[in-house]
Write a protein that holds these residues in place. Structure first.
Motif, PDB file in Angstrom:
ATOM      1  N   ILE A 217       0.828  -1.202   0.000  1.00 58.62           N
ATOM      2  CA  ILE A 217       0.000   0.000   0.000  1.00 58.62           C
ATOM      3  C   ILE A 217       0.864   1.255   0.000  1.00 58.62           C
ATOM      4  CG2 ILE A 217      -1.888  -1.184   1.179  1.00 58.62           C
ATOM      5  CD1 ILE A 217      -1.158   0.428   3.699  1.00 58.62           C
ATOM      6  N   ASN A 218       0.267   2.345  -0.456  1.00 56.82           N
ATOM      7  CA  ASN A 218       0.941   3.638  -0.536  1.00 56.82           C
ATOM      8  C   ASN A 218       0.031   4.707   0.046  1.00 56.82           C
ATOM      9  OD1 ASN A 218       2.935   5.582  -1.475  1.00 56.82           O
ATOM     10  ND2 ASN A 218       1.459   6.131  -3.060  1.00 56.82           N
ATOM     11  N   ILE A 219       0.644   5.804   0.489  1.00 58.10           N
ATOM     12  CA  ILE A 219      -0.136   6.966   0.909  1.00 58.10           C
ATOM     13  C   ILE A 219       0.223   8.127  -0.013  1.00 58.10           C
ATOM     14  CG2 ILE A 219       1.543   7.762   2.627  1.00 58.10           C
ATOM     15  CD1 ILE A 219      -0.967   8.538   4.364  1.00 58.10           C
ATOM     16  N   HIS A 220      -0.799   8.816  -0.510  1.00 55.19           N
ATOM     17  CA  HIS A 220      -0.604   9.937  -1.415  1.00 55.19           C
ATOM     18  C   HIS A 220      -1.163  11.204  -0.761  1.00 55.19           C
ATOM     19  CE1 HIS A 220       0.140  11.803  -5.299  1.00 55.19           C
ATOM     20  NE2 HIS A 220      -1.027  12.414  -5.191  1.00 55.19           N
TER      21      HIS A 220
ATOM     22  N   ALA B 158      -4.604  25.568  -8.056  1.00 55.76           N
ATOM     23  CA  ALA B 158      -5.895  25.279  -8.675  1.00 55.76           C
ATOM     24  C   ALA B 158      -7.067  25.873  -7.901  1.00 55.76           C
ATOM     25  CB  ALA B 158      -6.079  23.771  -8.811  1.00 55.76           C
ATOM     26  N   GLY B 159      -6.794  26.439  -6.725  1.00 49.10           N
ATOM     27  CA  GLY B 159      -7.861  27.027  -5.926  1.00 49.10           C
ATOM     28  C   GLY B 159      -8.784  26.013  -5.288  1.00 49.10           C
ATOM     29  N   GLU B 160      -8.253  24.821  -5.018  1.00 46.72           N
ATOM     30  CA  GLU B 160      -9.083  23.783  -4.389  1.00 46.72           C
ATOM     31  C   GLU B 160      -9.539  24.221  -2.995  1.00 46.72           C
ATOM     32  OE1 GLU B 160     -10.181  21.133  -5.721  1.00 46.72           O
ATOM     33  OE2 GLU B 160      -8.852  20.643  -7.391  1.00 46.72           O
ATOM     34  N   LYS B 161     -10.725  23.777  -2.613  1.00 45.81           N
ATOM     35  CA  LYS B 161     -11.261  24.098  -1.291  1.00 45.81           C
ATOM     36  C   LYS B 161     -10.969  23.005  -0.268  1.00 45.81           C
ATOM     37  CE  LYS B 161     -14.952  27.078  -3.003  1.00 45.81           C
ATOM     38  NZ  LYS B 161     -16.420  27.322  -3.038  1.00 45.81           N
ATOM     39  N   GLU B 162     -10.502  21.859  -0.745  1.00 42.32           N
ATOM     40  CA  GLU B 162     -10.126  20.795   0.180  1.00 42.32           C
ATOM     41  C   GLU B 162      -9.008  19.951  -0.426  1.00 42.32           C
ATOM     42  OE1 GLU B 162     -13.423  18.223   1.033  1.00 42.32           O
ATOM     43  OE2 GLU B 162     -13.333  17.250  -0.929  1.00 42.32           O
ATOM     44  N   SER B 163      -8.267  19.323   0.437  1.00 45.14           N
ATOM     45  CA  SER B 163      -7.263  18.348   0.032  1.00 45.14           C
ATOM     46  C   SER B 163      -7.315  17.217   1.052  1.00 45.14           C
ATOM     47  CB  SER B 163      -5.869  18.980  -0.048  1.00 45.14           C
ATOM     48  OG  SER B 163      -4.966  18.075  -0.649  1.00 45.14           O
ATOM     49  N   GLY B 164      -6.274  16.428   1.134  1.00 49.06           N
ATOM     50  CA  GLY B 164      -6.310  15.338   2.100  1.00 49.06           C
ATOM     51  C   GLY B 164      -5.319  14.250   1.760  1.00 49.06           C
ATOM     52  N   ILE B 165      -5.642  13.032   2.182  1.00 46.89           N
ATOM     53  CA  ILE B 165      -4.776  11.876   1.933  1.00 46.89           C
ATOM     54  C   ILE B 165      -5.572  10.761   1.274  1.00 46.89           C
ATOM     55  CG2 ILE B 165      -3.227  12.384   3.856  1.00 46.89           C
ATOM     56  CD1 ILE B 165      -4.688  10.111   5.414  1.00 46.89           C
ATOM     57  N   THR B 166      -4.861   9.963   0.509  1.00 42.43           N
ATOM     58  CA  THR B 166      -5.434   8.748  -0.065  1.00 42.43           C
ATOM     59  C   THR B 166      -4.493   7.591   0.230  1.00 42.43           C
ATOM     60  OG1 THR B 166      -6.441   9.987  -1.895  1.00 42.43           O
ATOM     61  CG2 THR B 166      -6.230   7.605  -2.163  1.00 42.43           C
ATOM     62  N   ILE B 167      -5.006   6.557   0.847  1.00 34.27           N
ATOM     63  CA  ILE B 167      -4.247   5.325   1.059  1.00 34.27           C
ATOM     64  C   ILE B 167      -4.791   4.308   0.061  1.00 34.27           C
ATOM     65  CG2 ILE B 167      -3.655   3.487   2.682  1.00 34.27           C
ATOM     66  CD1 ILE B 167      -4.118   5.567   4.940  1.00 34.27           C
TER      67      ILE B 167
ATOM     68  N   ASN C 139      -0.443  -0.824  -7.935  1.00 34.40           N
ATOM     69  CA  ASN C 139      -0.448  -1.661  -9.132  1.00 34.40           C
ATOM     70  C   ASN C 139       0.669  -1.188 -10.067  1.00 34.40           C
ATOM     71  OD1 ASN C 139      -1.441   0.607 -10.451  1.00 34.40           O
ATOM     72  ND2 ASN C 139      -3.525  -0.175 -10.639  1.00 34.40           N
ATOM     73  N   GLU C 140       0.572  -1.533 -11.341  1.00 36.29           N
ATOM     74  CA  GLU C 140       1.657  -1.229 -12.285  1.00 36.29           C
ATOM     75  C   GLU C 140       1.761   0.252 -12.629  1.00 36.29           C
ATOM     76  OE1 GLU C 140      -0.641  -3.511 -12.674  1.00 36.29           O
ATOM     77  OE2 GLU C 140       0.351  -5.467 -12.814  1.00 36.29           O
ATOM     78  N   HIS C 141       0.758   1.047 -12.269  1.00 38.95           N
ATOM     79  CA  HIS C 141       0.731   2.456 -12.653  1.00 38.95           C
ATOM     80  C   HIS C 141       0.747   3.348 -11.416  1.00 38.95           C
ATOM     81  CE1 HIS C 141      -0.232   0.986 -16.655  1.00 38.95           C
ATOM     82  NE2 HIS C 141      -1.216   0.285 -16.129  1.00 38.95           N
ATOM     83  N   TYR C 142       1.436   4.473 -11.513  1.00 39.95           N
ATOM     84  CA  TYR C 142       1.547   5.400 -10.382  1.00 39.95           C
ATOM     85  C   TYR C 142       0.167   5.888  -9.924  1.00 39.95           C
ATOM     86  CZ  TYR C 142       6.623   5.905 -11.013  1.00 39.95           C
ATOM     87  OH  TYR C 142       7.974   5.681 -11.092  1.00 39.95           O
ATOM     88  N   ASP C 143      -0.127   5.660  -8.647  1.00 35.84           N
ATOM     89  CA  ASP C 143      -1.311   6.228  -7.984  1.00 35.84           C
ATOM     90  C   ASP C 143      -2.640   5.780  -8.599  1.00 35.84           C
ATOM     91  OD1 ASP C 143       0.418   7.669  -6.307  1.00 35.84           O
ATOM     92  OD2 ASP C 143       0.520   9.334  -7.720  1.00 35.84           O
ATOM     93  N   GLU C 144      -2.668   4.614  -9.218  1.00 40.23           N
ATOM     94  CA  GLU C 144      -3.906   4.140  -9.837  1.00 40.23           C
ATOM     95  C   GLU C 144      -4.466   2.881  -9.189  1.00 40.23           C
ATOM     96  OE1 GLU C 144      -3.718   3.822 -14.078  1.00 40.23           O
ATOM     97  OE2 GLU C 144      -2.871   5.840 -14.342  1.00 40.23           O
ATOM     98  N   GLY C 145      -3.846   2.413  -8.108  1.00 38.73           N
ATOM     99  CA  GLY C 145      -4.355   1.224  -7.428  1.00 38.73           C
ATOM    100  C   GLY C 145      -5.654   1.508  -6.694  1.00 38.73           C
ATOM    101  N   ASP C 146      -6.348   0.436  -6.316  1.00 36.51           N
ATOM    102  CA  ASP C 146      -7.643   0.563  -5.637  1.00 36.51           C
ATOM    103  C   ASP C 146      -7.510   1.401  -4.364  1.00 36.51           C
ATOM    104  OD1 ASP C 146      -8.654  -1.048  -7.602  1.00 36.51           O
ATOM    105  OD2 ASP C 146      -8.781  -2.849  -6.352  1.00 36.51           O
TER     106      ASP C 146
ATOM    107  N   GLN D  79      -9.689   7.481   2.426  1.00 37.08           N
ATOM    108  CA  GLN D  79      -9.396   8.893   2.208  1.00 37.08           C
ATOM    109  C   GLN D  79      -9.850   9.709   3.415  1.00 37.08           C
ATOM    110  OE1 GLN D  79     -11.300   9.572  -1.724  1.00 37.08           O
ATOM    111  NE2 GLN D  79      -9.237   9.916  -2.531  1.00 37.08           N
ATOM    112  N   ALA D  80      -9.109  10.764   3.697  1.00 38.07           N
ATOM    113  CA  ALA D  80      -9.499  11.727   4.733  1.00 38.07           C
ATOM    114  C   ALA D  80      -9.229  13.116   4.172  1.00 38.07           C
ATOM    115  CB  ALA D  80      -8.710  11.505   6.017  1.00 38.07           C
TER     116      ALA D  80
END
Length: 207
Positions: free
Chosen positions: A119-122, A146-155, A159-166, A170-171
């Motif tokens: 697993i990875n954390i982004h 980009a002027g986003e109103k929120e951000s956070g983390i994704t665990i 898989n074979e592609h950067y940041d595309e695994g299931d 998220q928080a």
């Protein structure tokens, strides 16, 4: 009393044998890695048994050394092939792999050897602000620009592609109009420290 003592010893030994072994891959400072190591040293539900890096000057190696966790560095060619790394993981009886600020692609050999066990954390809310080259401050700068109103983390699983695994978890945190990338980074780091060890522990208990 003697029988009870023997039973207690048996339970303790069985628990120790069955404890899951975690390996952490990291390329940088290693604050998340240290947080995870300390969490499991206290909880006892699993243990970080190995830290691997692709950079000999990564500060995570110093953190691991201070916390008495074995660590190793592998050059680029080993991370491409994967067989040397797999041998080390197998020798350490690693059950689960955690990427904590690891900036190199995980070899296919490891993906096949540890299906749904890496697993990875982004530091953003995927699928936004993910992909090759999107890490650390680059992500926070893009979020603010980009002027986003929120951000956070994704665990997520790897898989074979950067940041595309299931996606596993998220928080979120608010991004204020006055926030700088450093402000966003502090909020995201707080989420990482709070949630990452808990999610790892939950996944290990389910497997």
């Amino acid at each position: 009393m003697q029988c009870f003592a023997h039973f207690s010893l048996f339970c303790a030994l069985k628990s120790r044998v069955m404890k899951k072994n975690i390996a952490i891959f990291a390329s940088g400072s290693g604050s998340n890695a240290e947080n995870i190591i300390r969490y499991f040293q206290k909880s006892g539900s699993a243990q970080v048994s190995l830290v691997l890096s692709n950079k000999s000057d990564a500060y995570v190696l110093e953190r691991a050394h201070r916390l008495e966790v074995p660590c190793s560095v592998f050059p680029k060619e080993d991370w491409i092939a994967g067989d040397e790394i797999l041998a080390v993981l197998q020798e350490a009886r690693i059950d689960f792999i955690v990427l904590a600020g690891f900036l190199f692609r995980v070899p296919d050999l490891l993906l096949h050897a540890y299906p749904y066990k890496i697993i990875n954390i982004h530091p953003a809310l995927l699928p936004k602000y993910g992909g090759k080259g999107m890490y650390g401050d680059r992500v926070h700068q893009a979020v603010v620009a980009a002027g986003e109103k929120e951000s956070g983390i994704t665990i997520h699983y790897i898989n074979e592609h950067y940041d595309e695994g299931d996606i596993i978890f998220q928080a979120t945190c608010a991004v204020l109009p006055t926030d700088s990338p450093d402000d966003v980074a502090k909020k995201v780091h707080a989420l990482e420290y709070e949630h990452f060890p808990l999610v790892i522990e939950k996944l290990l208990n389910e497997k």
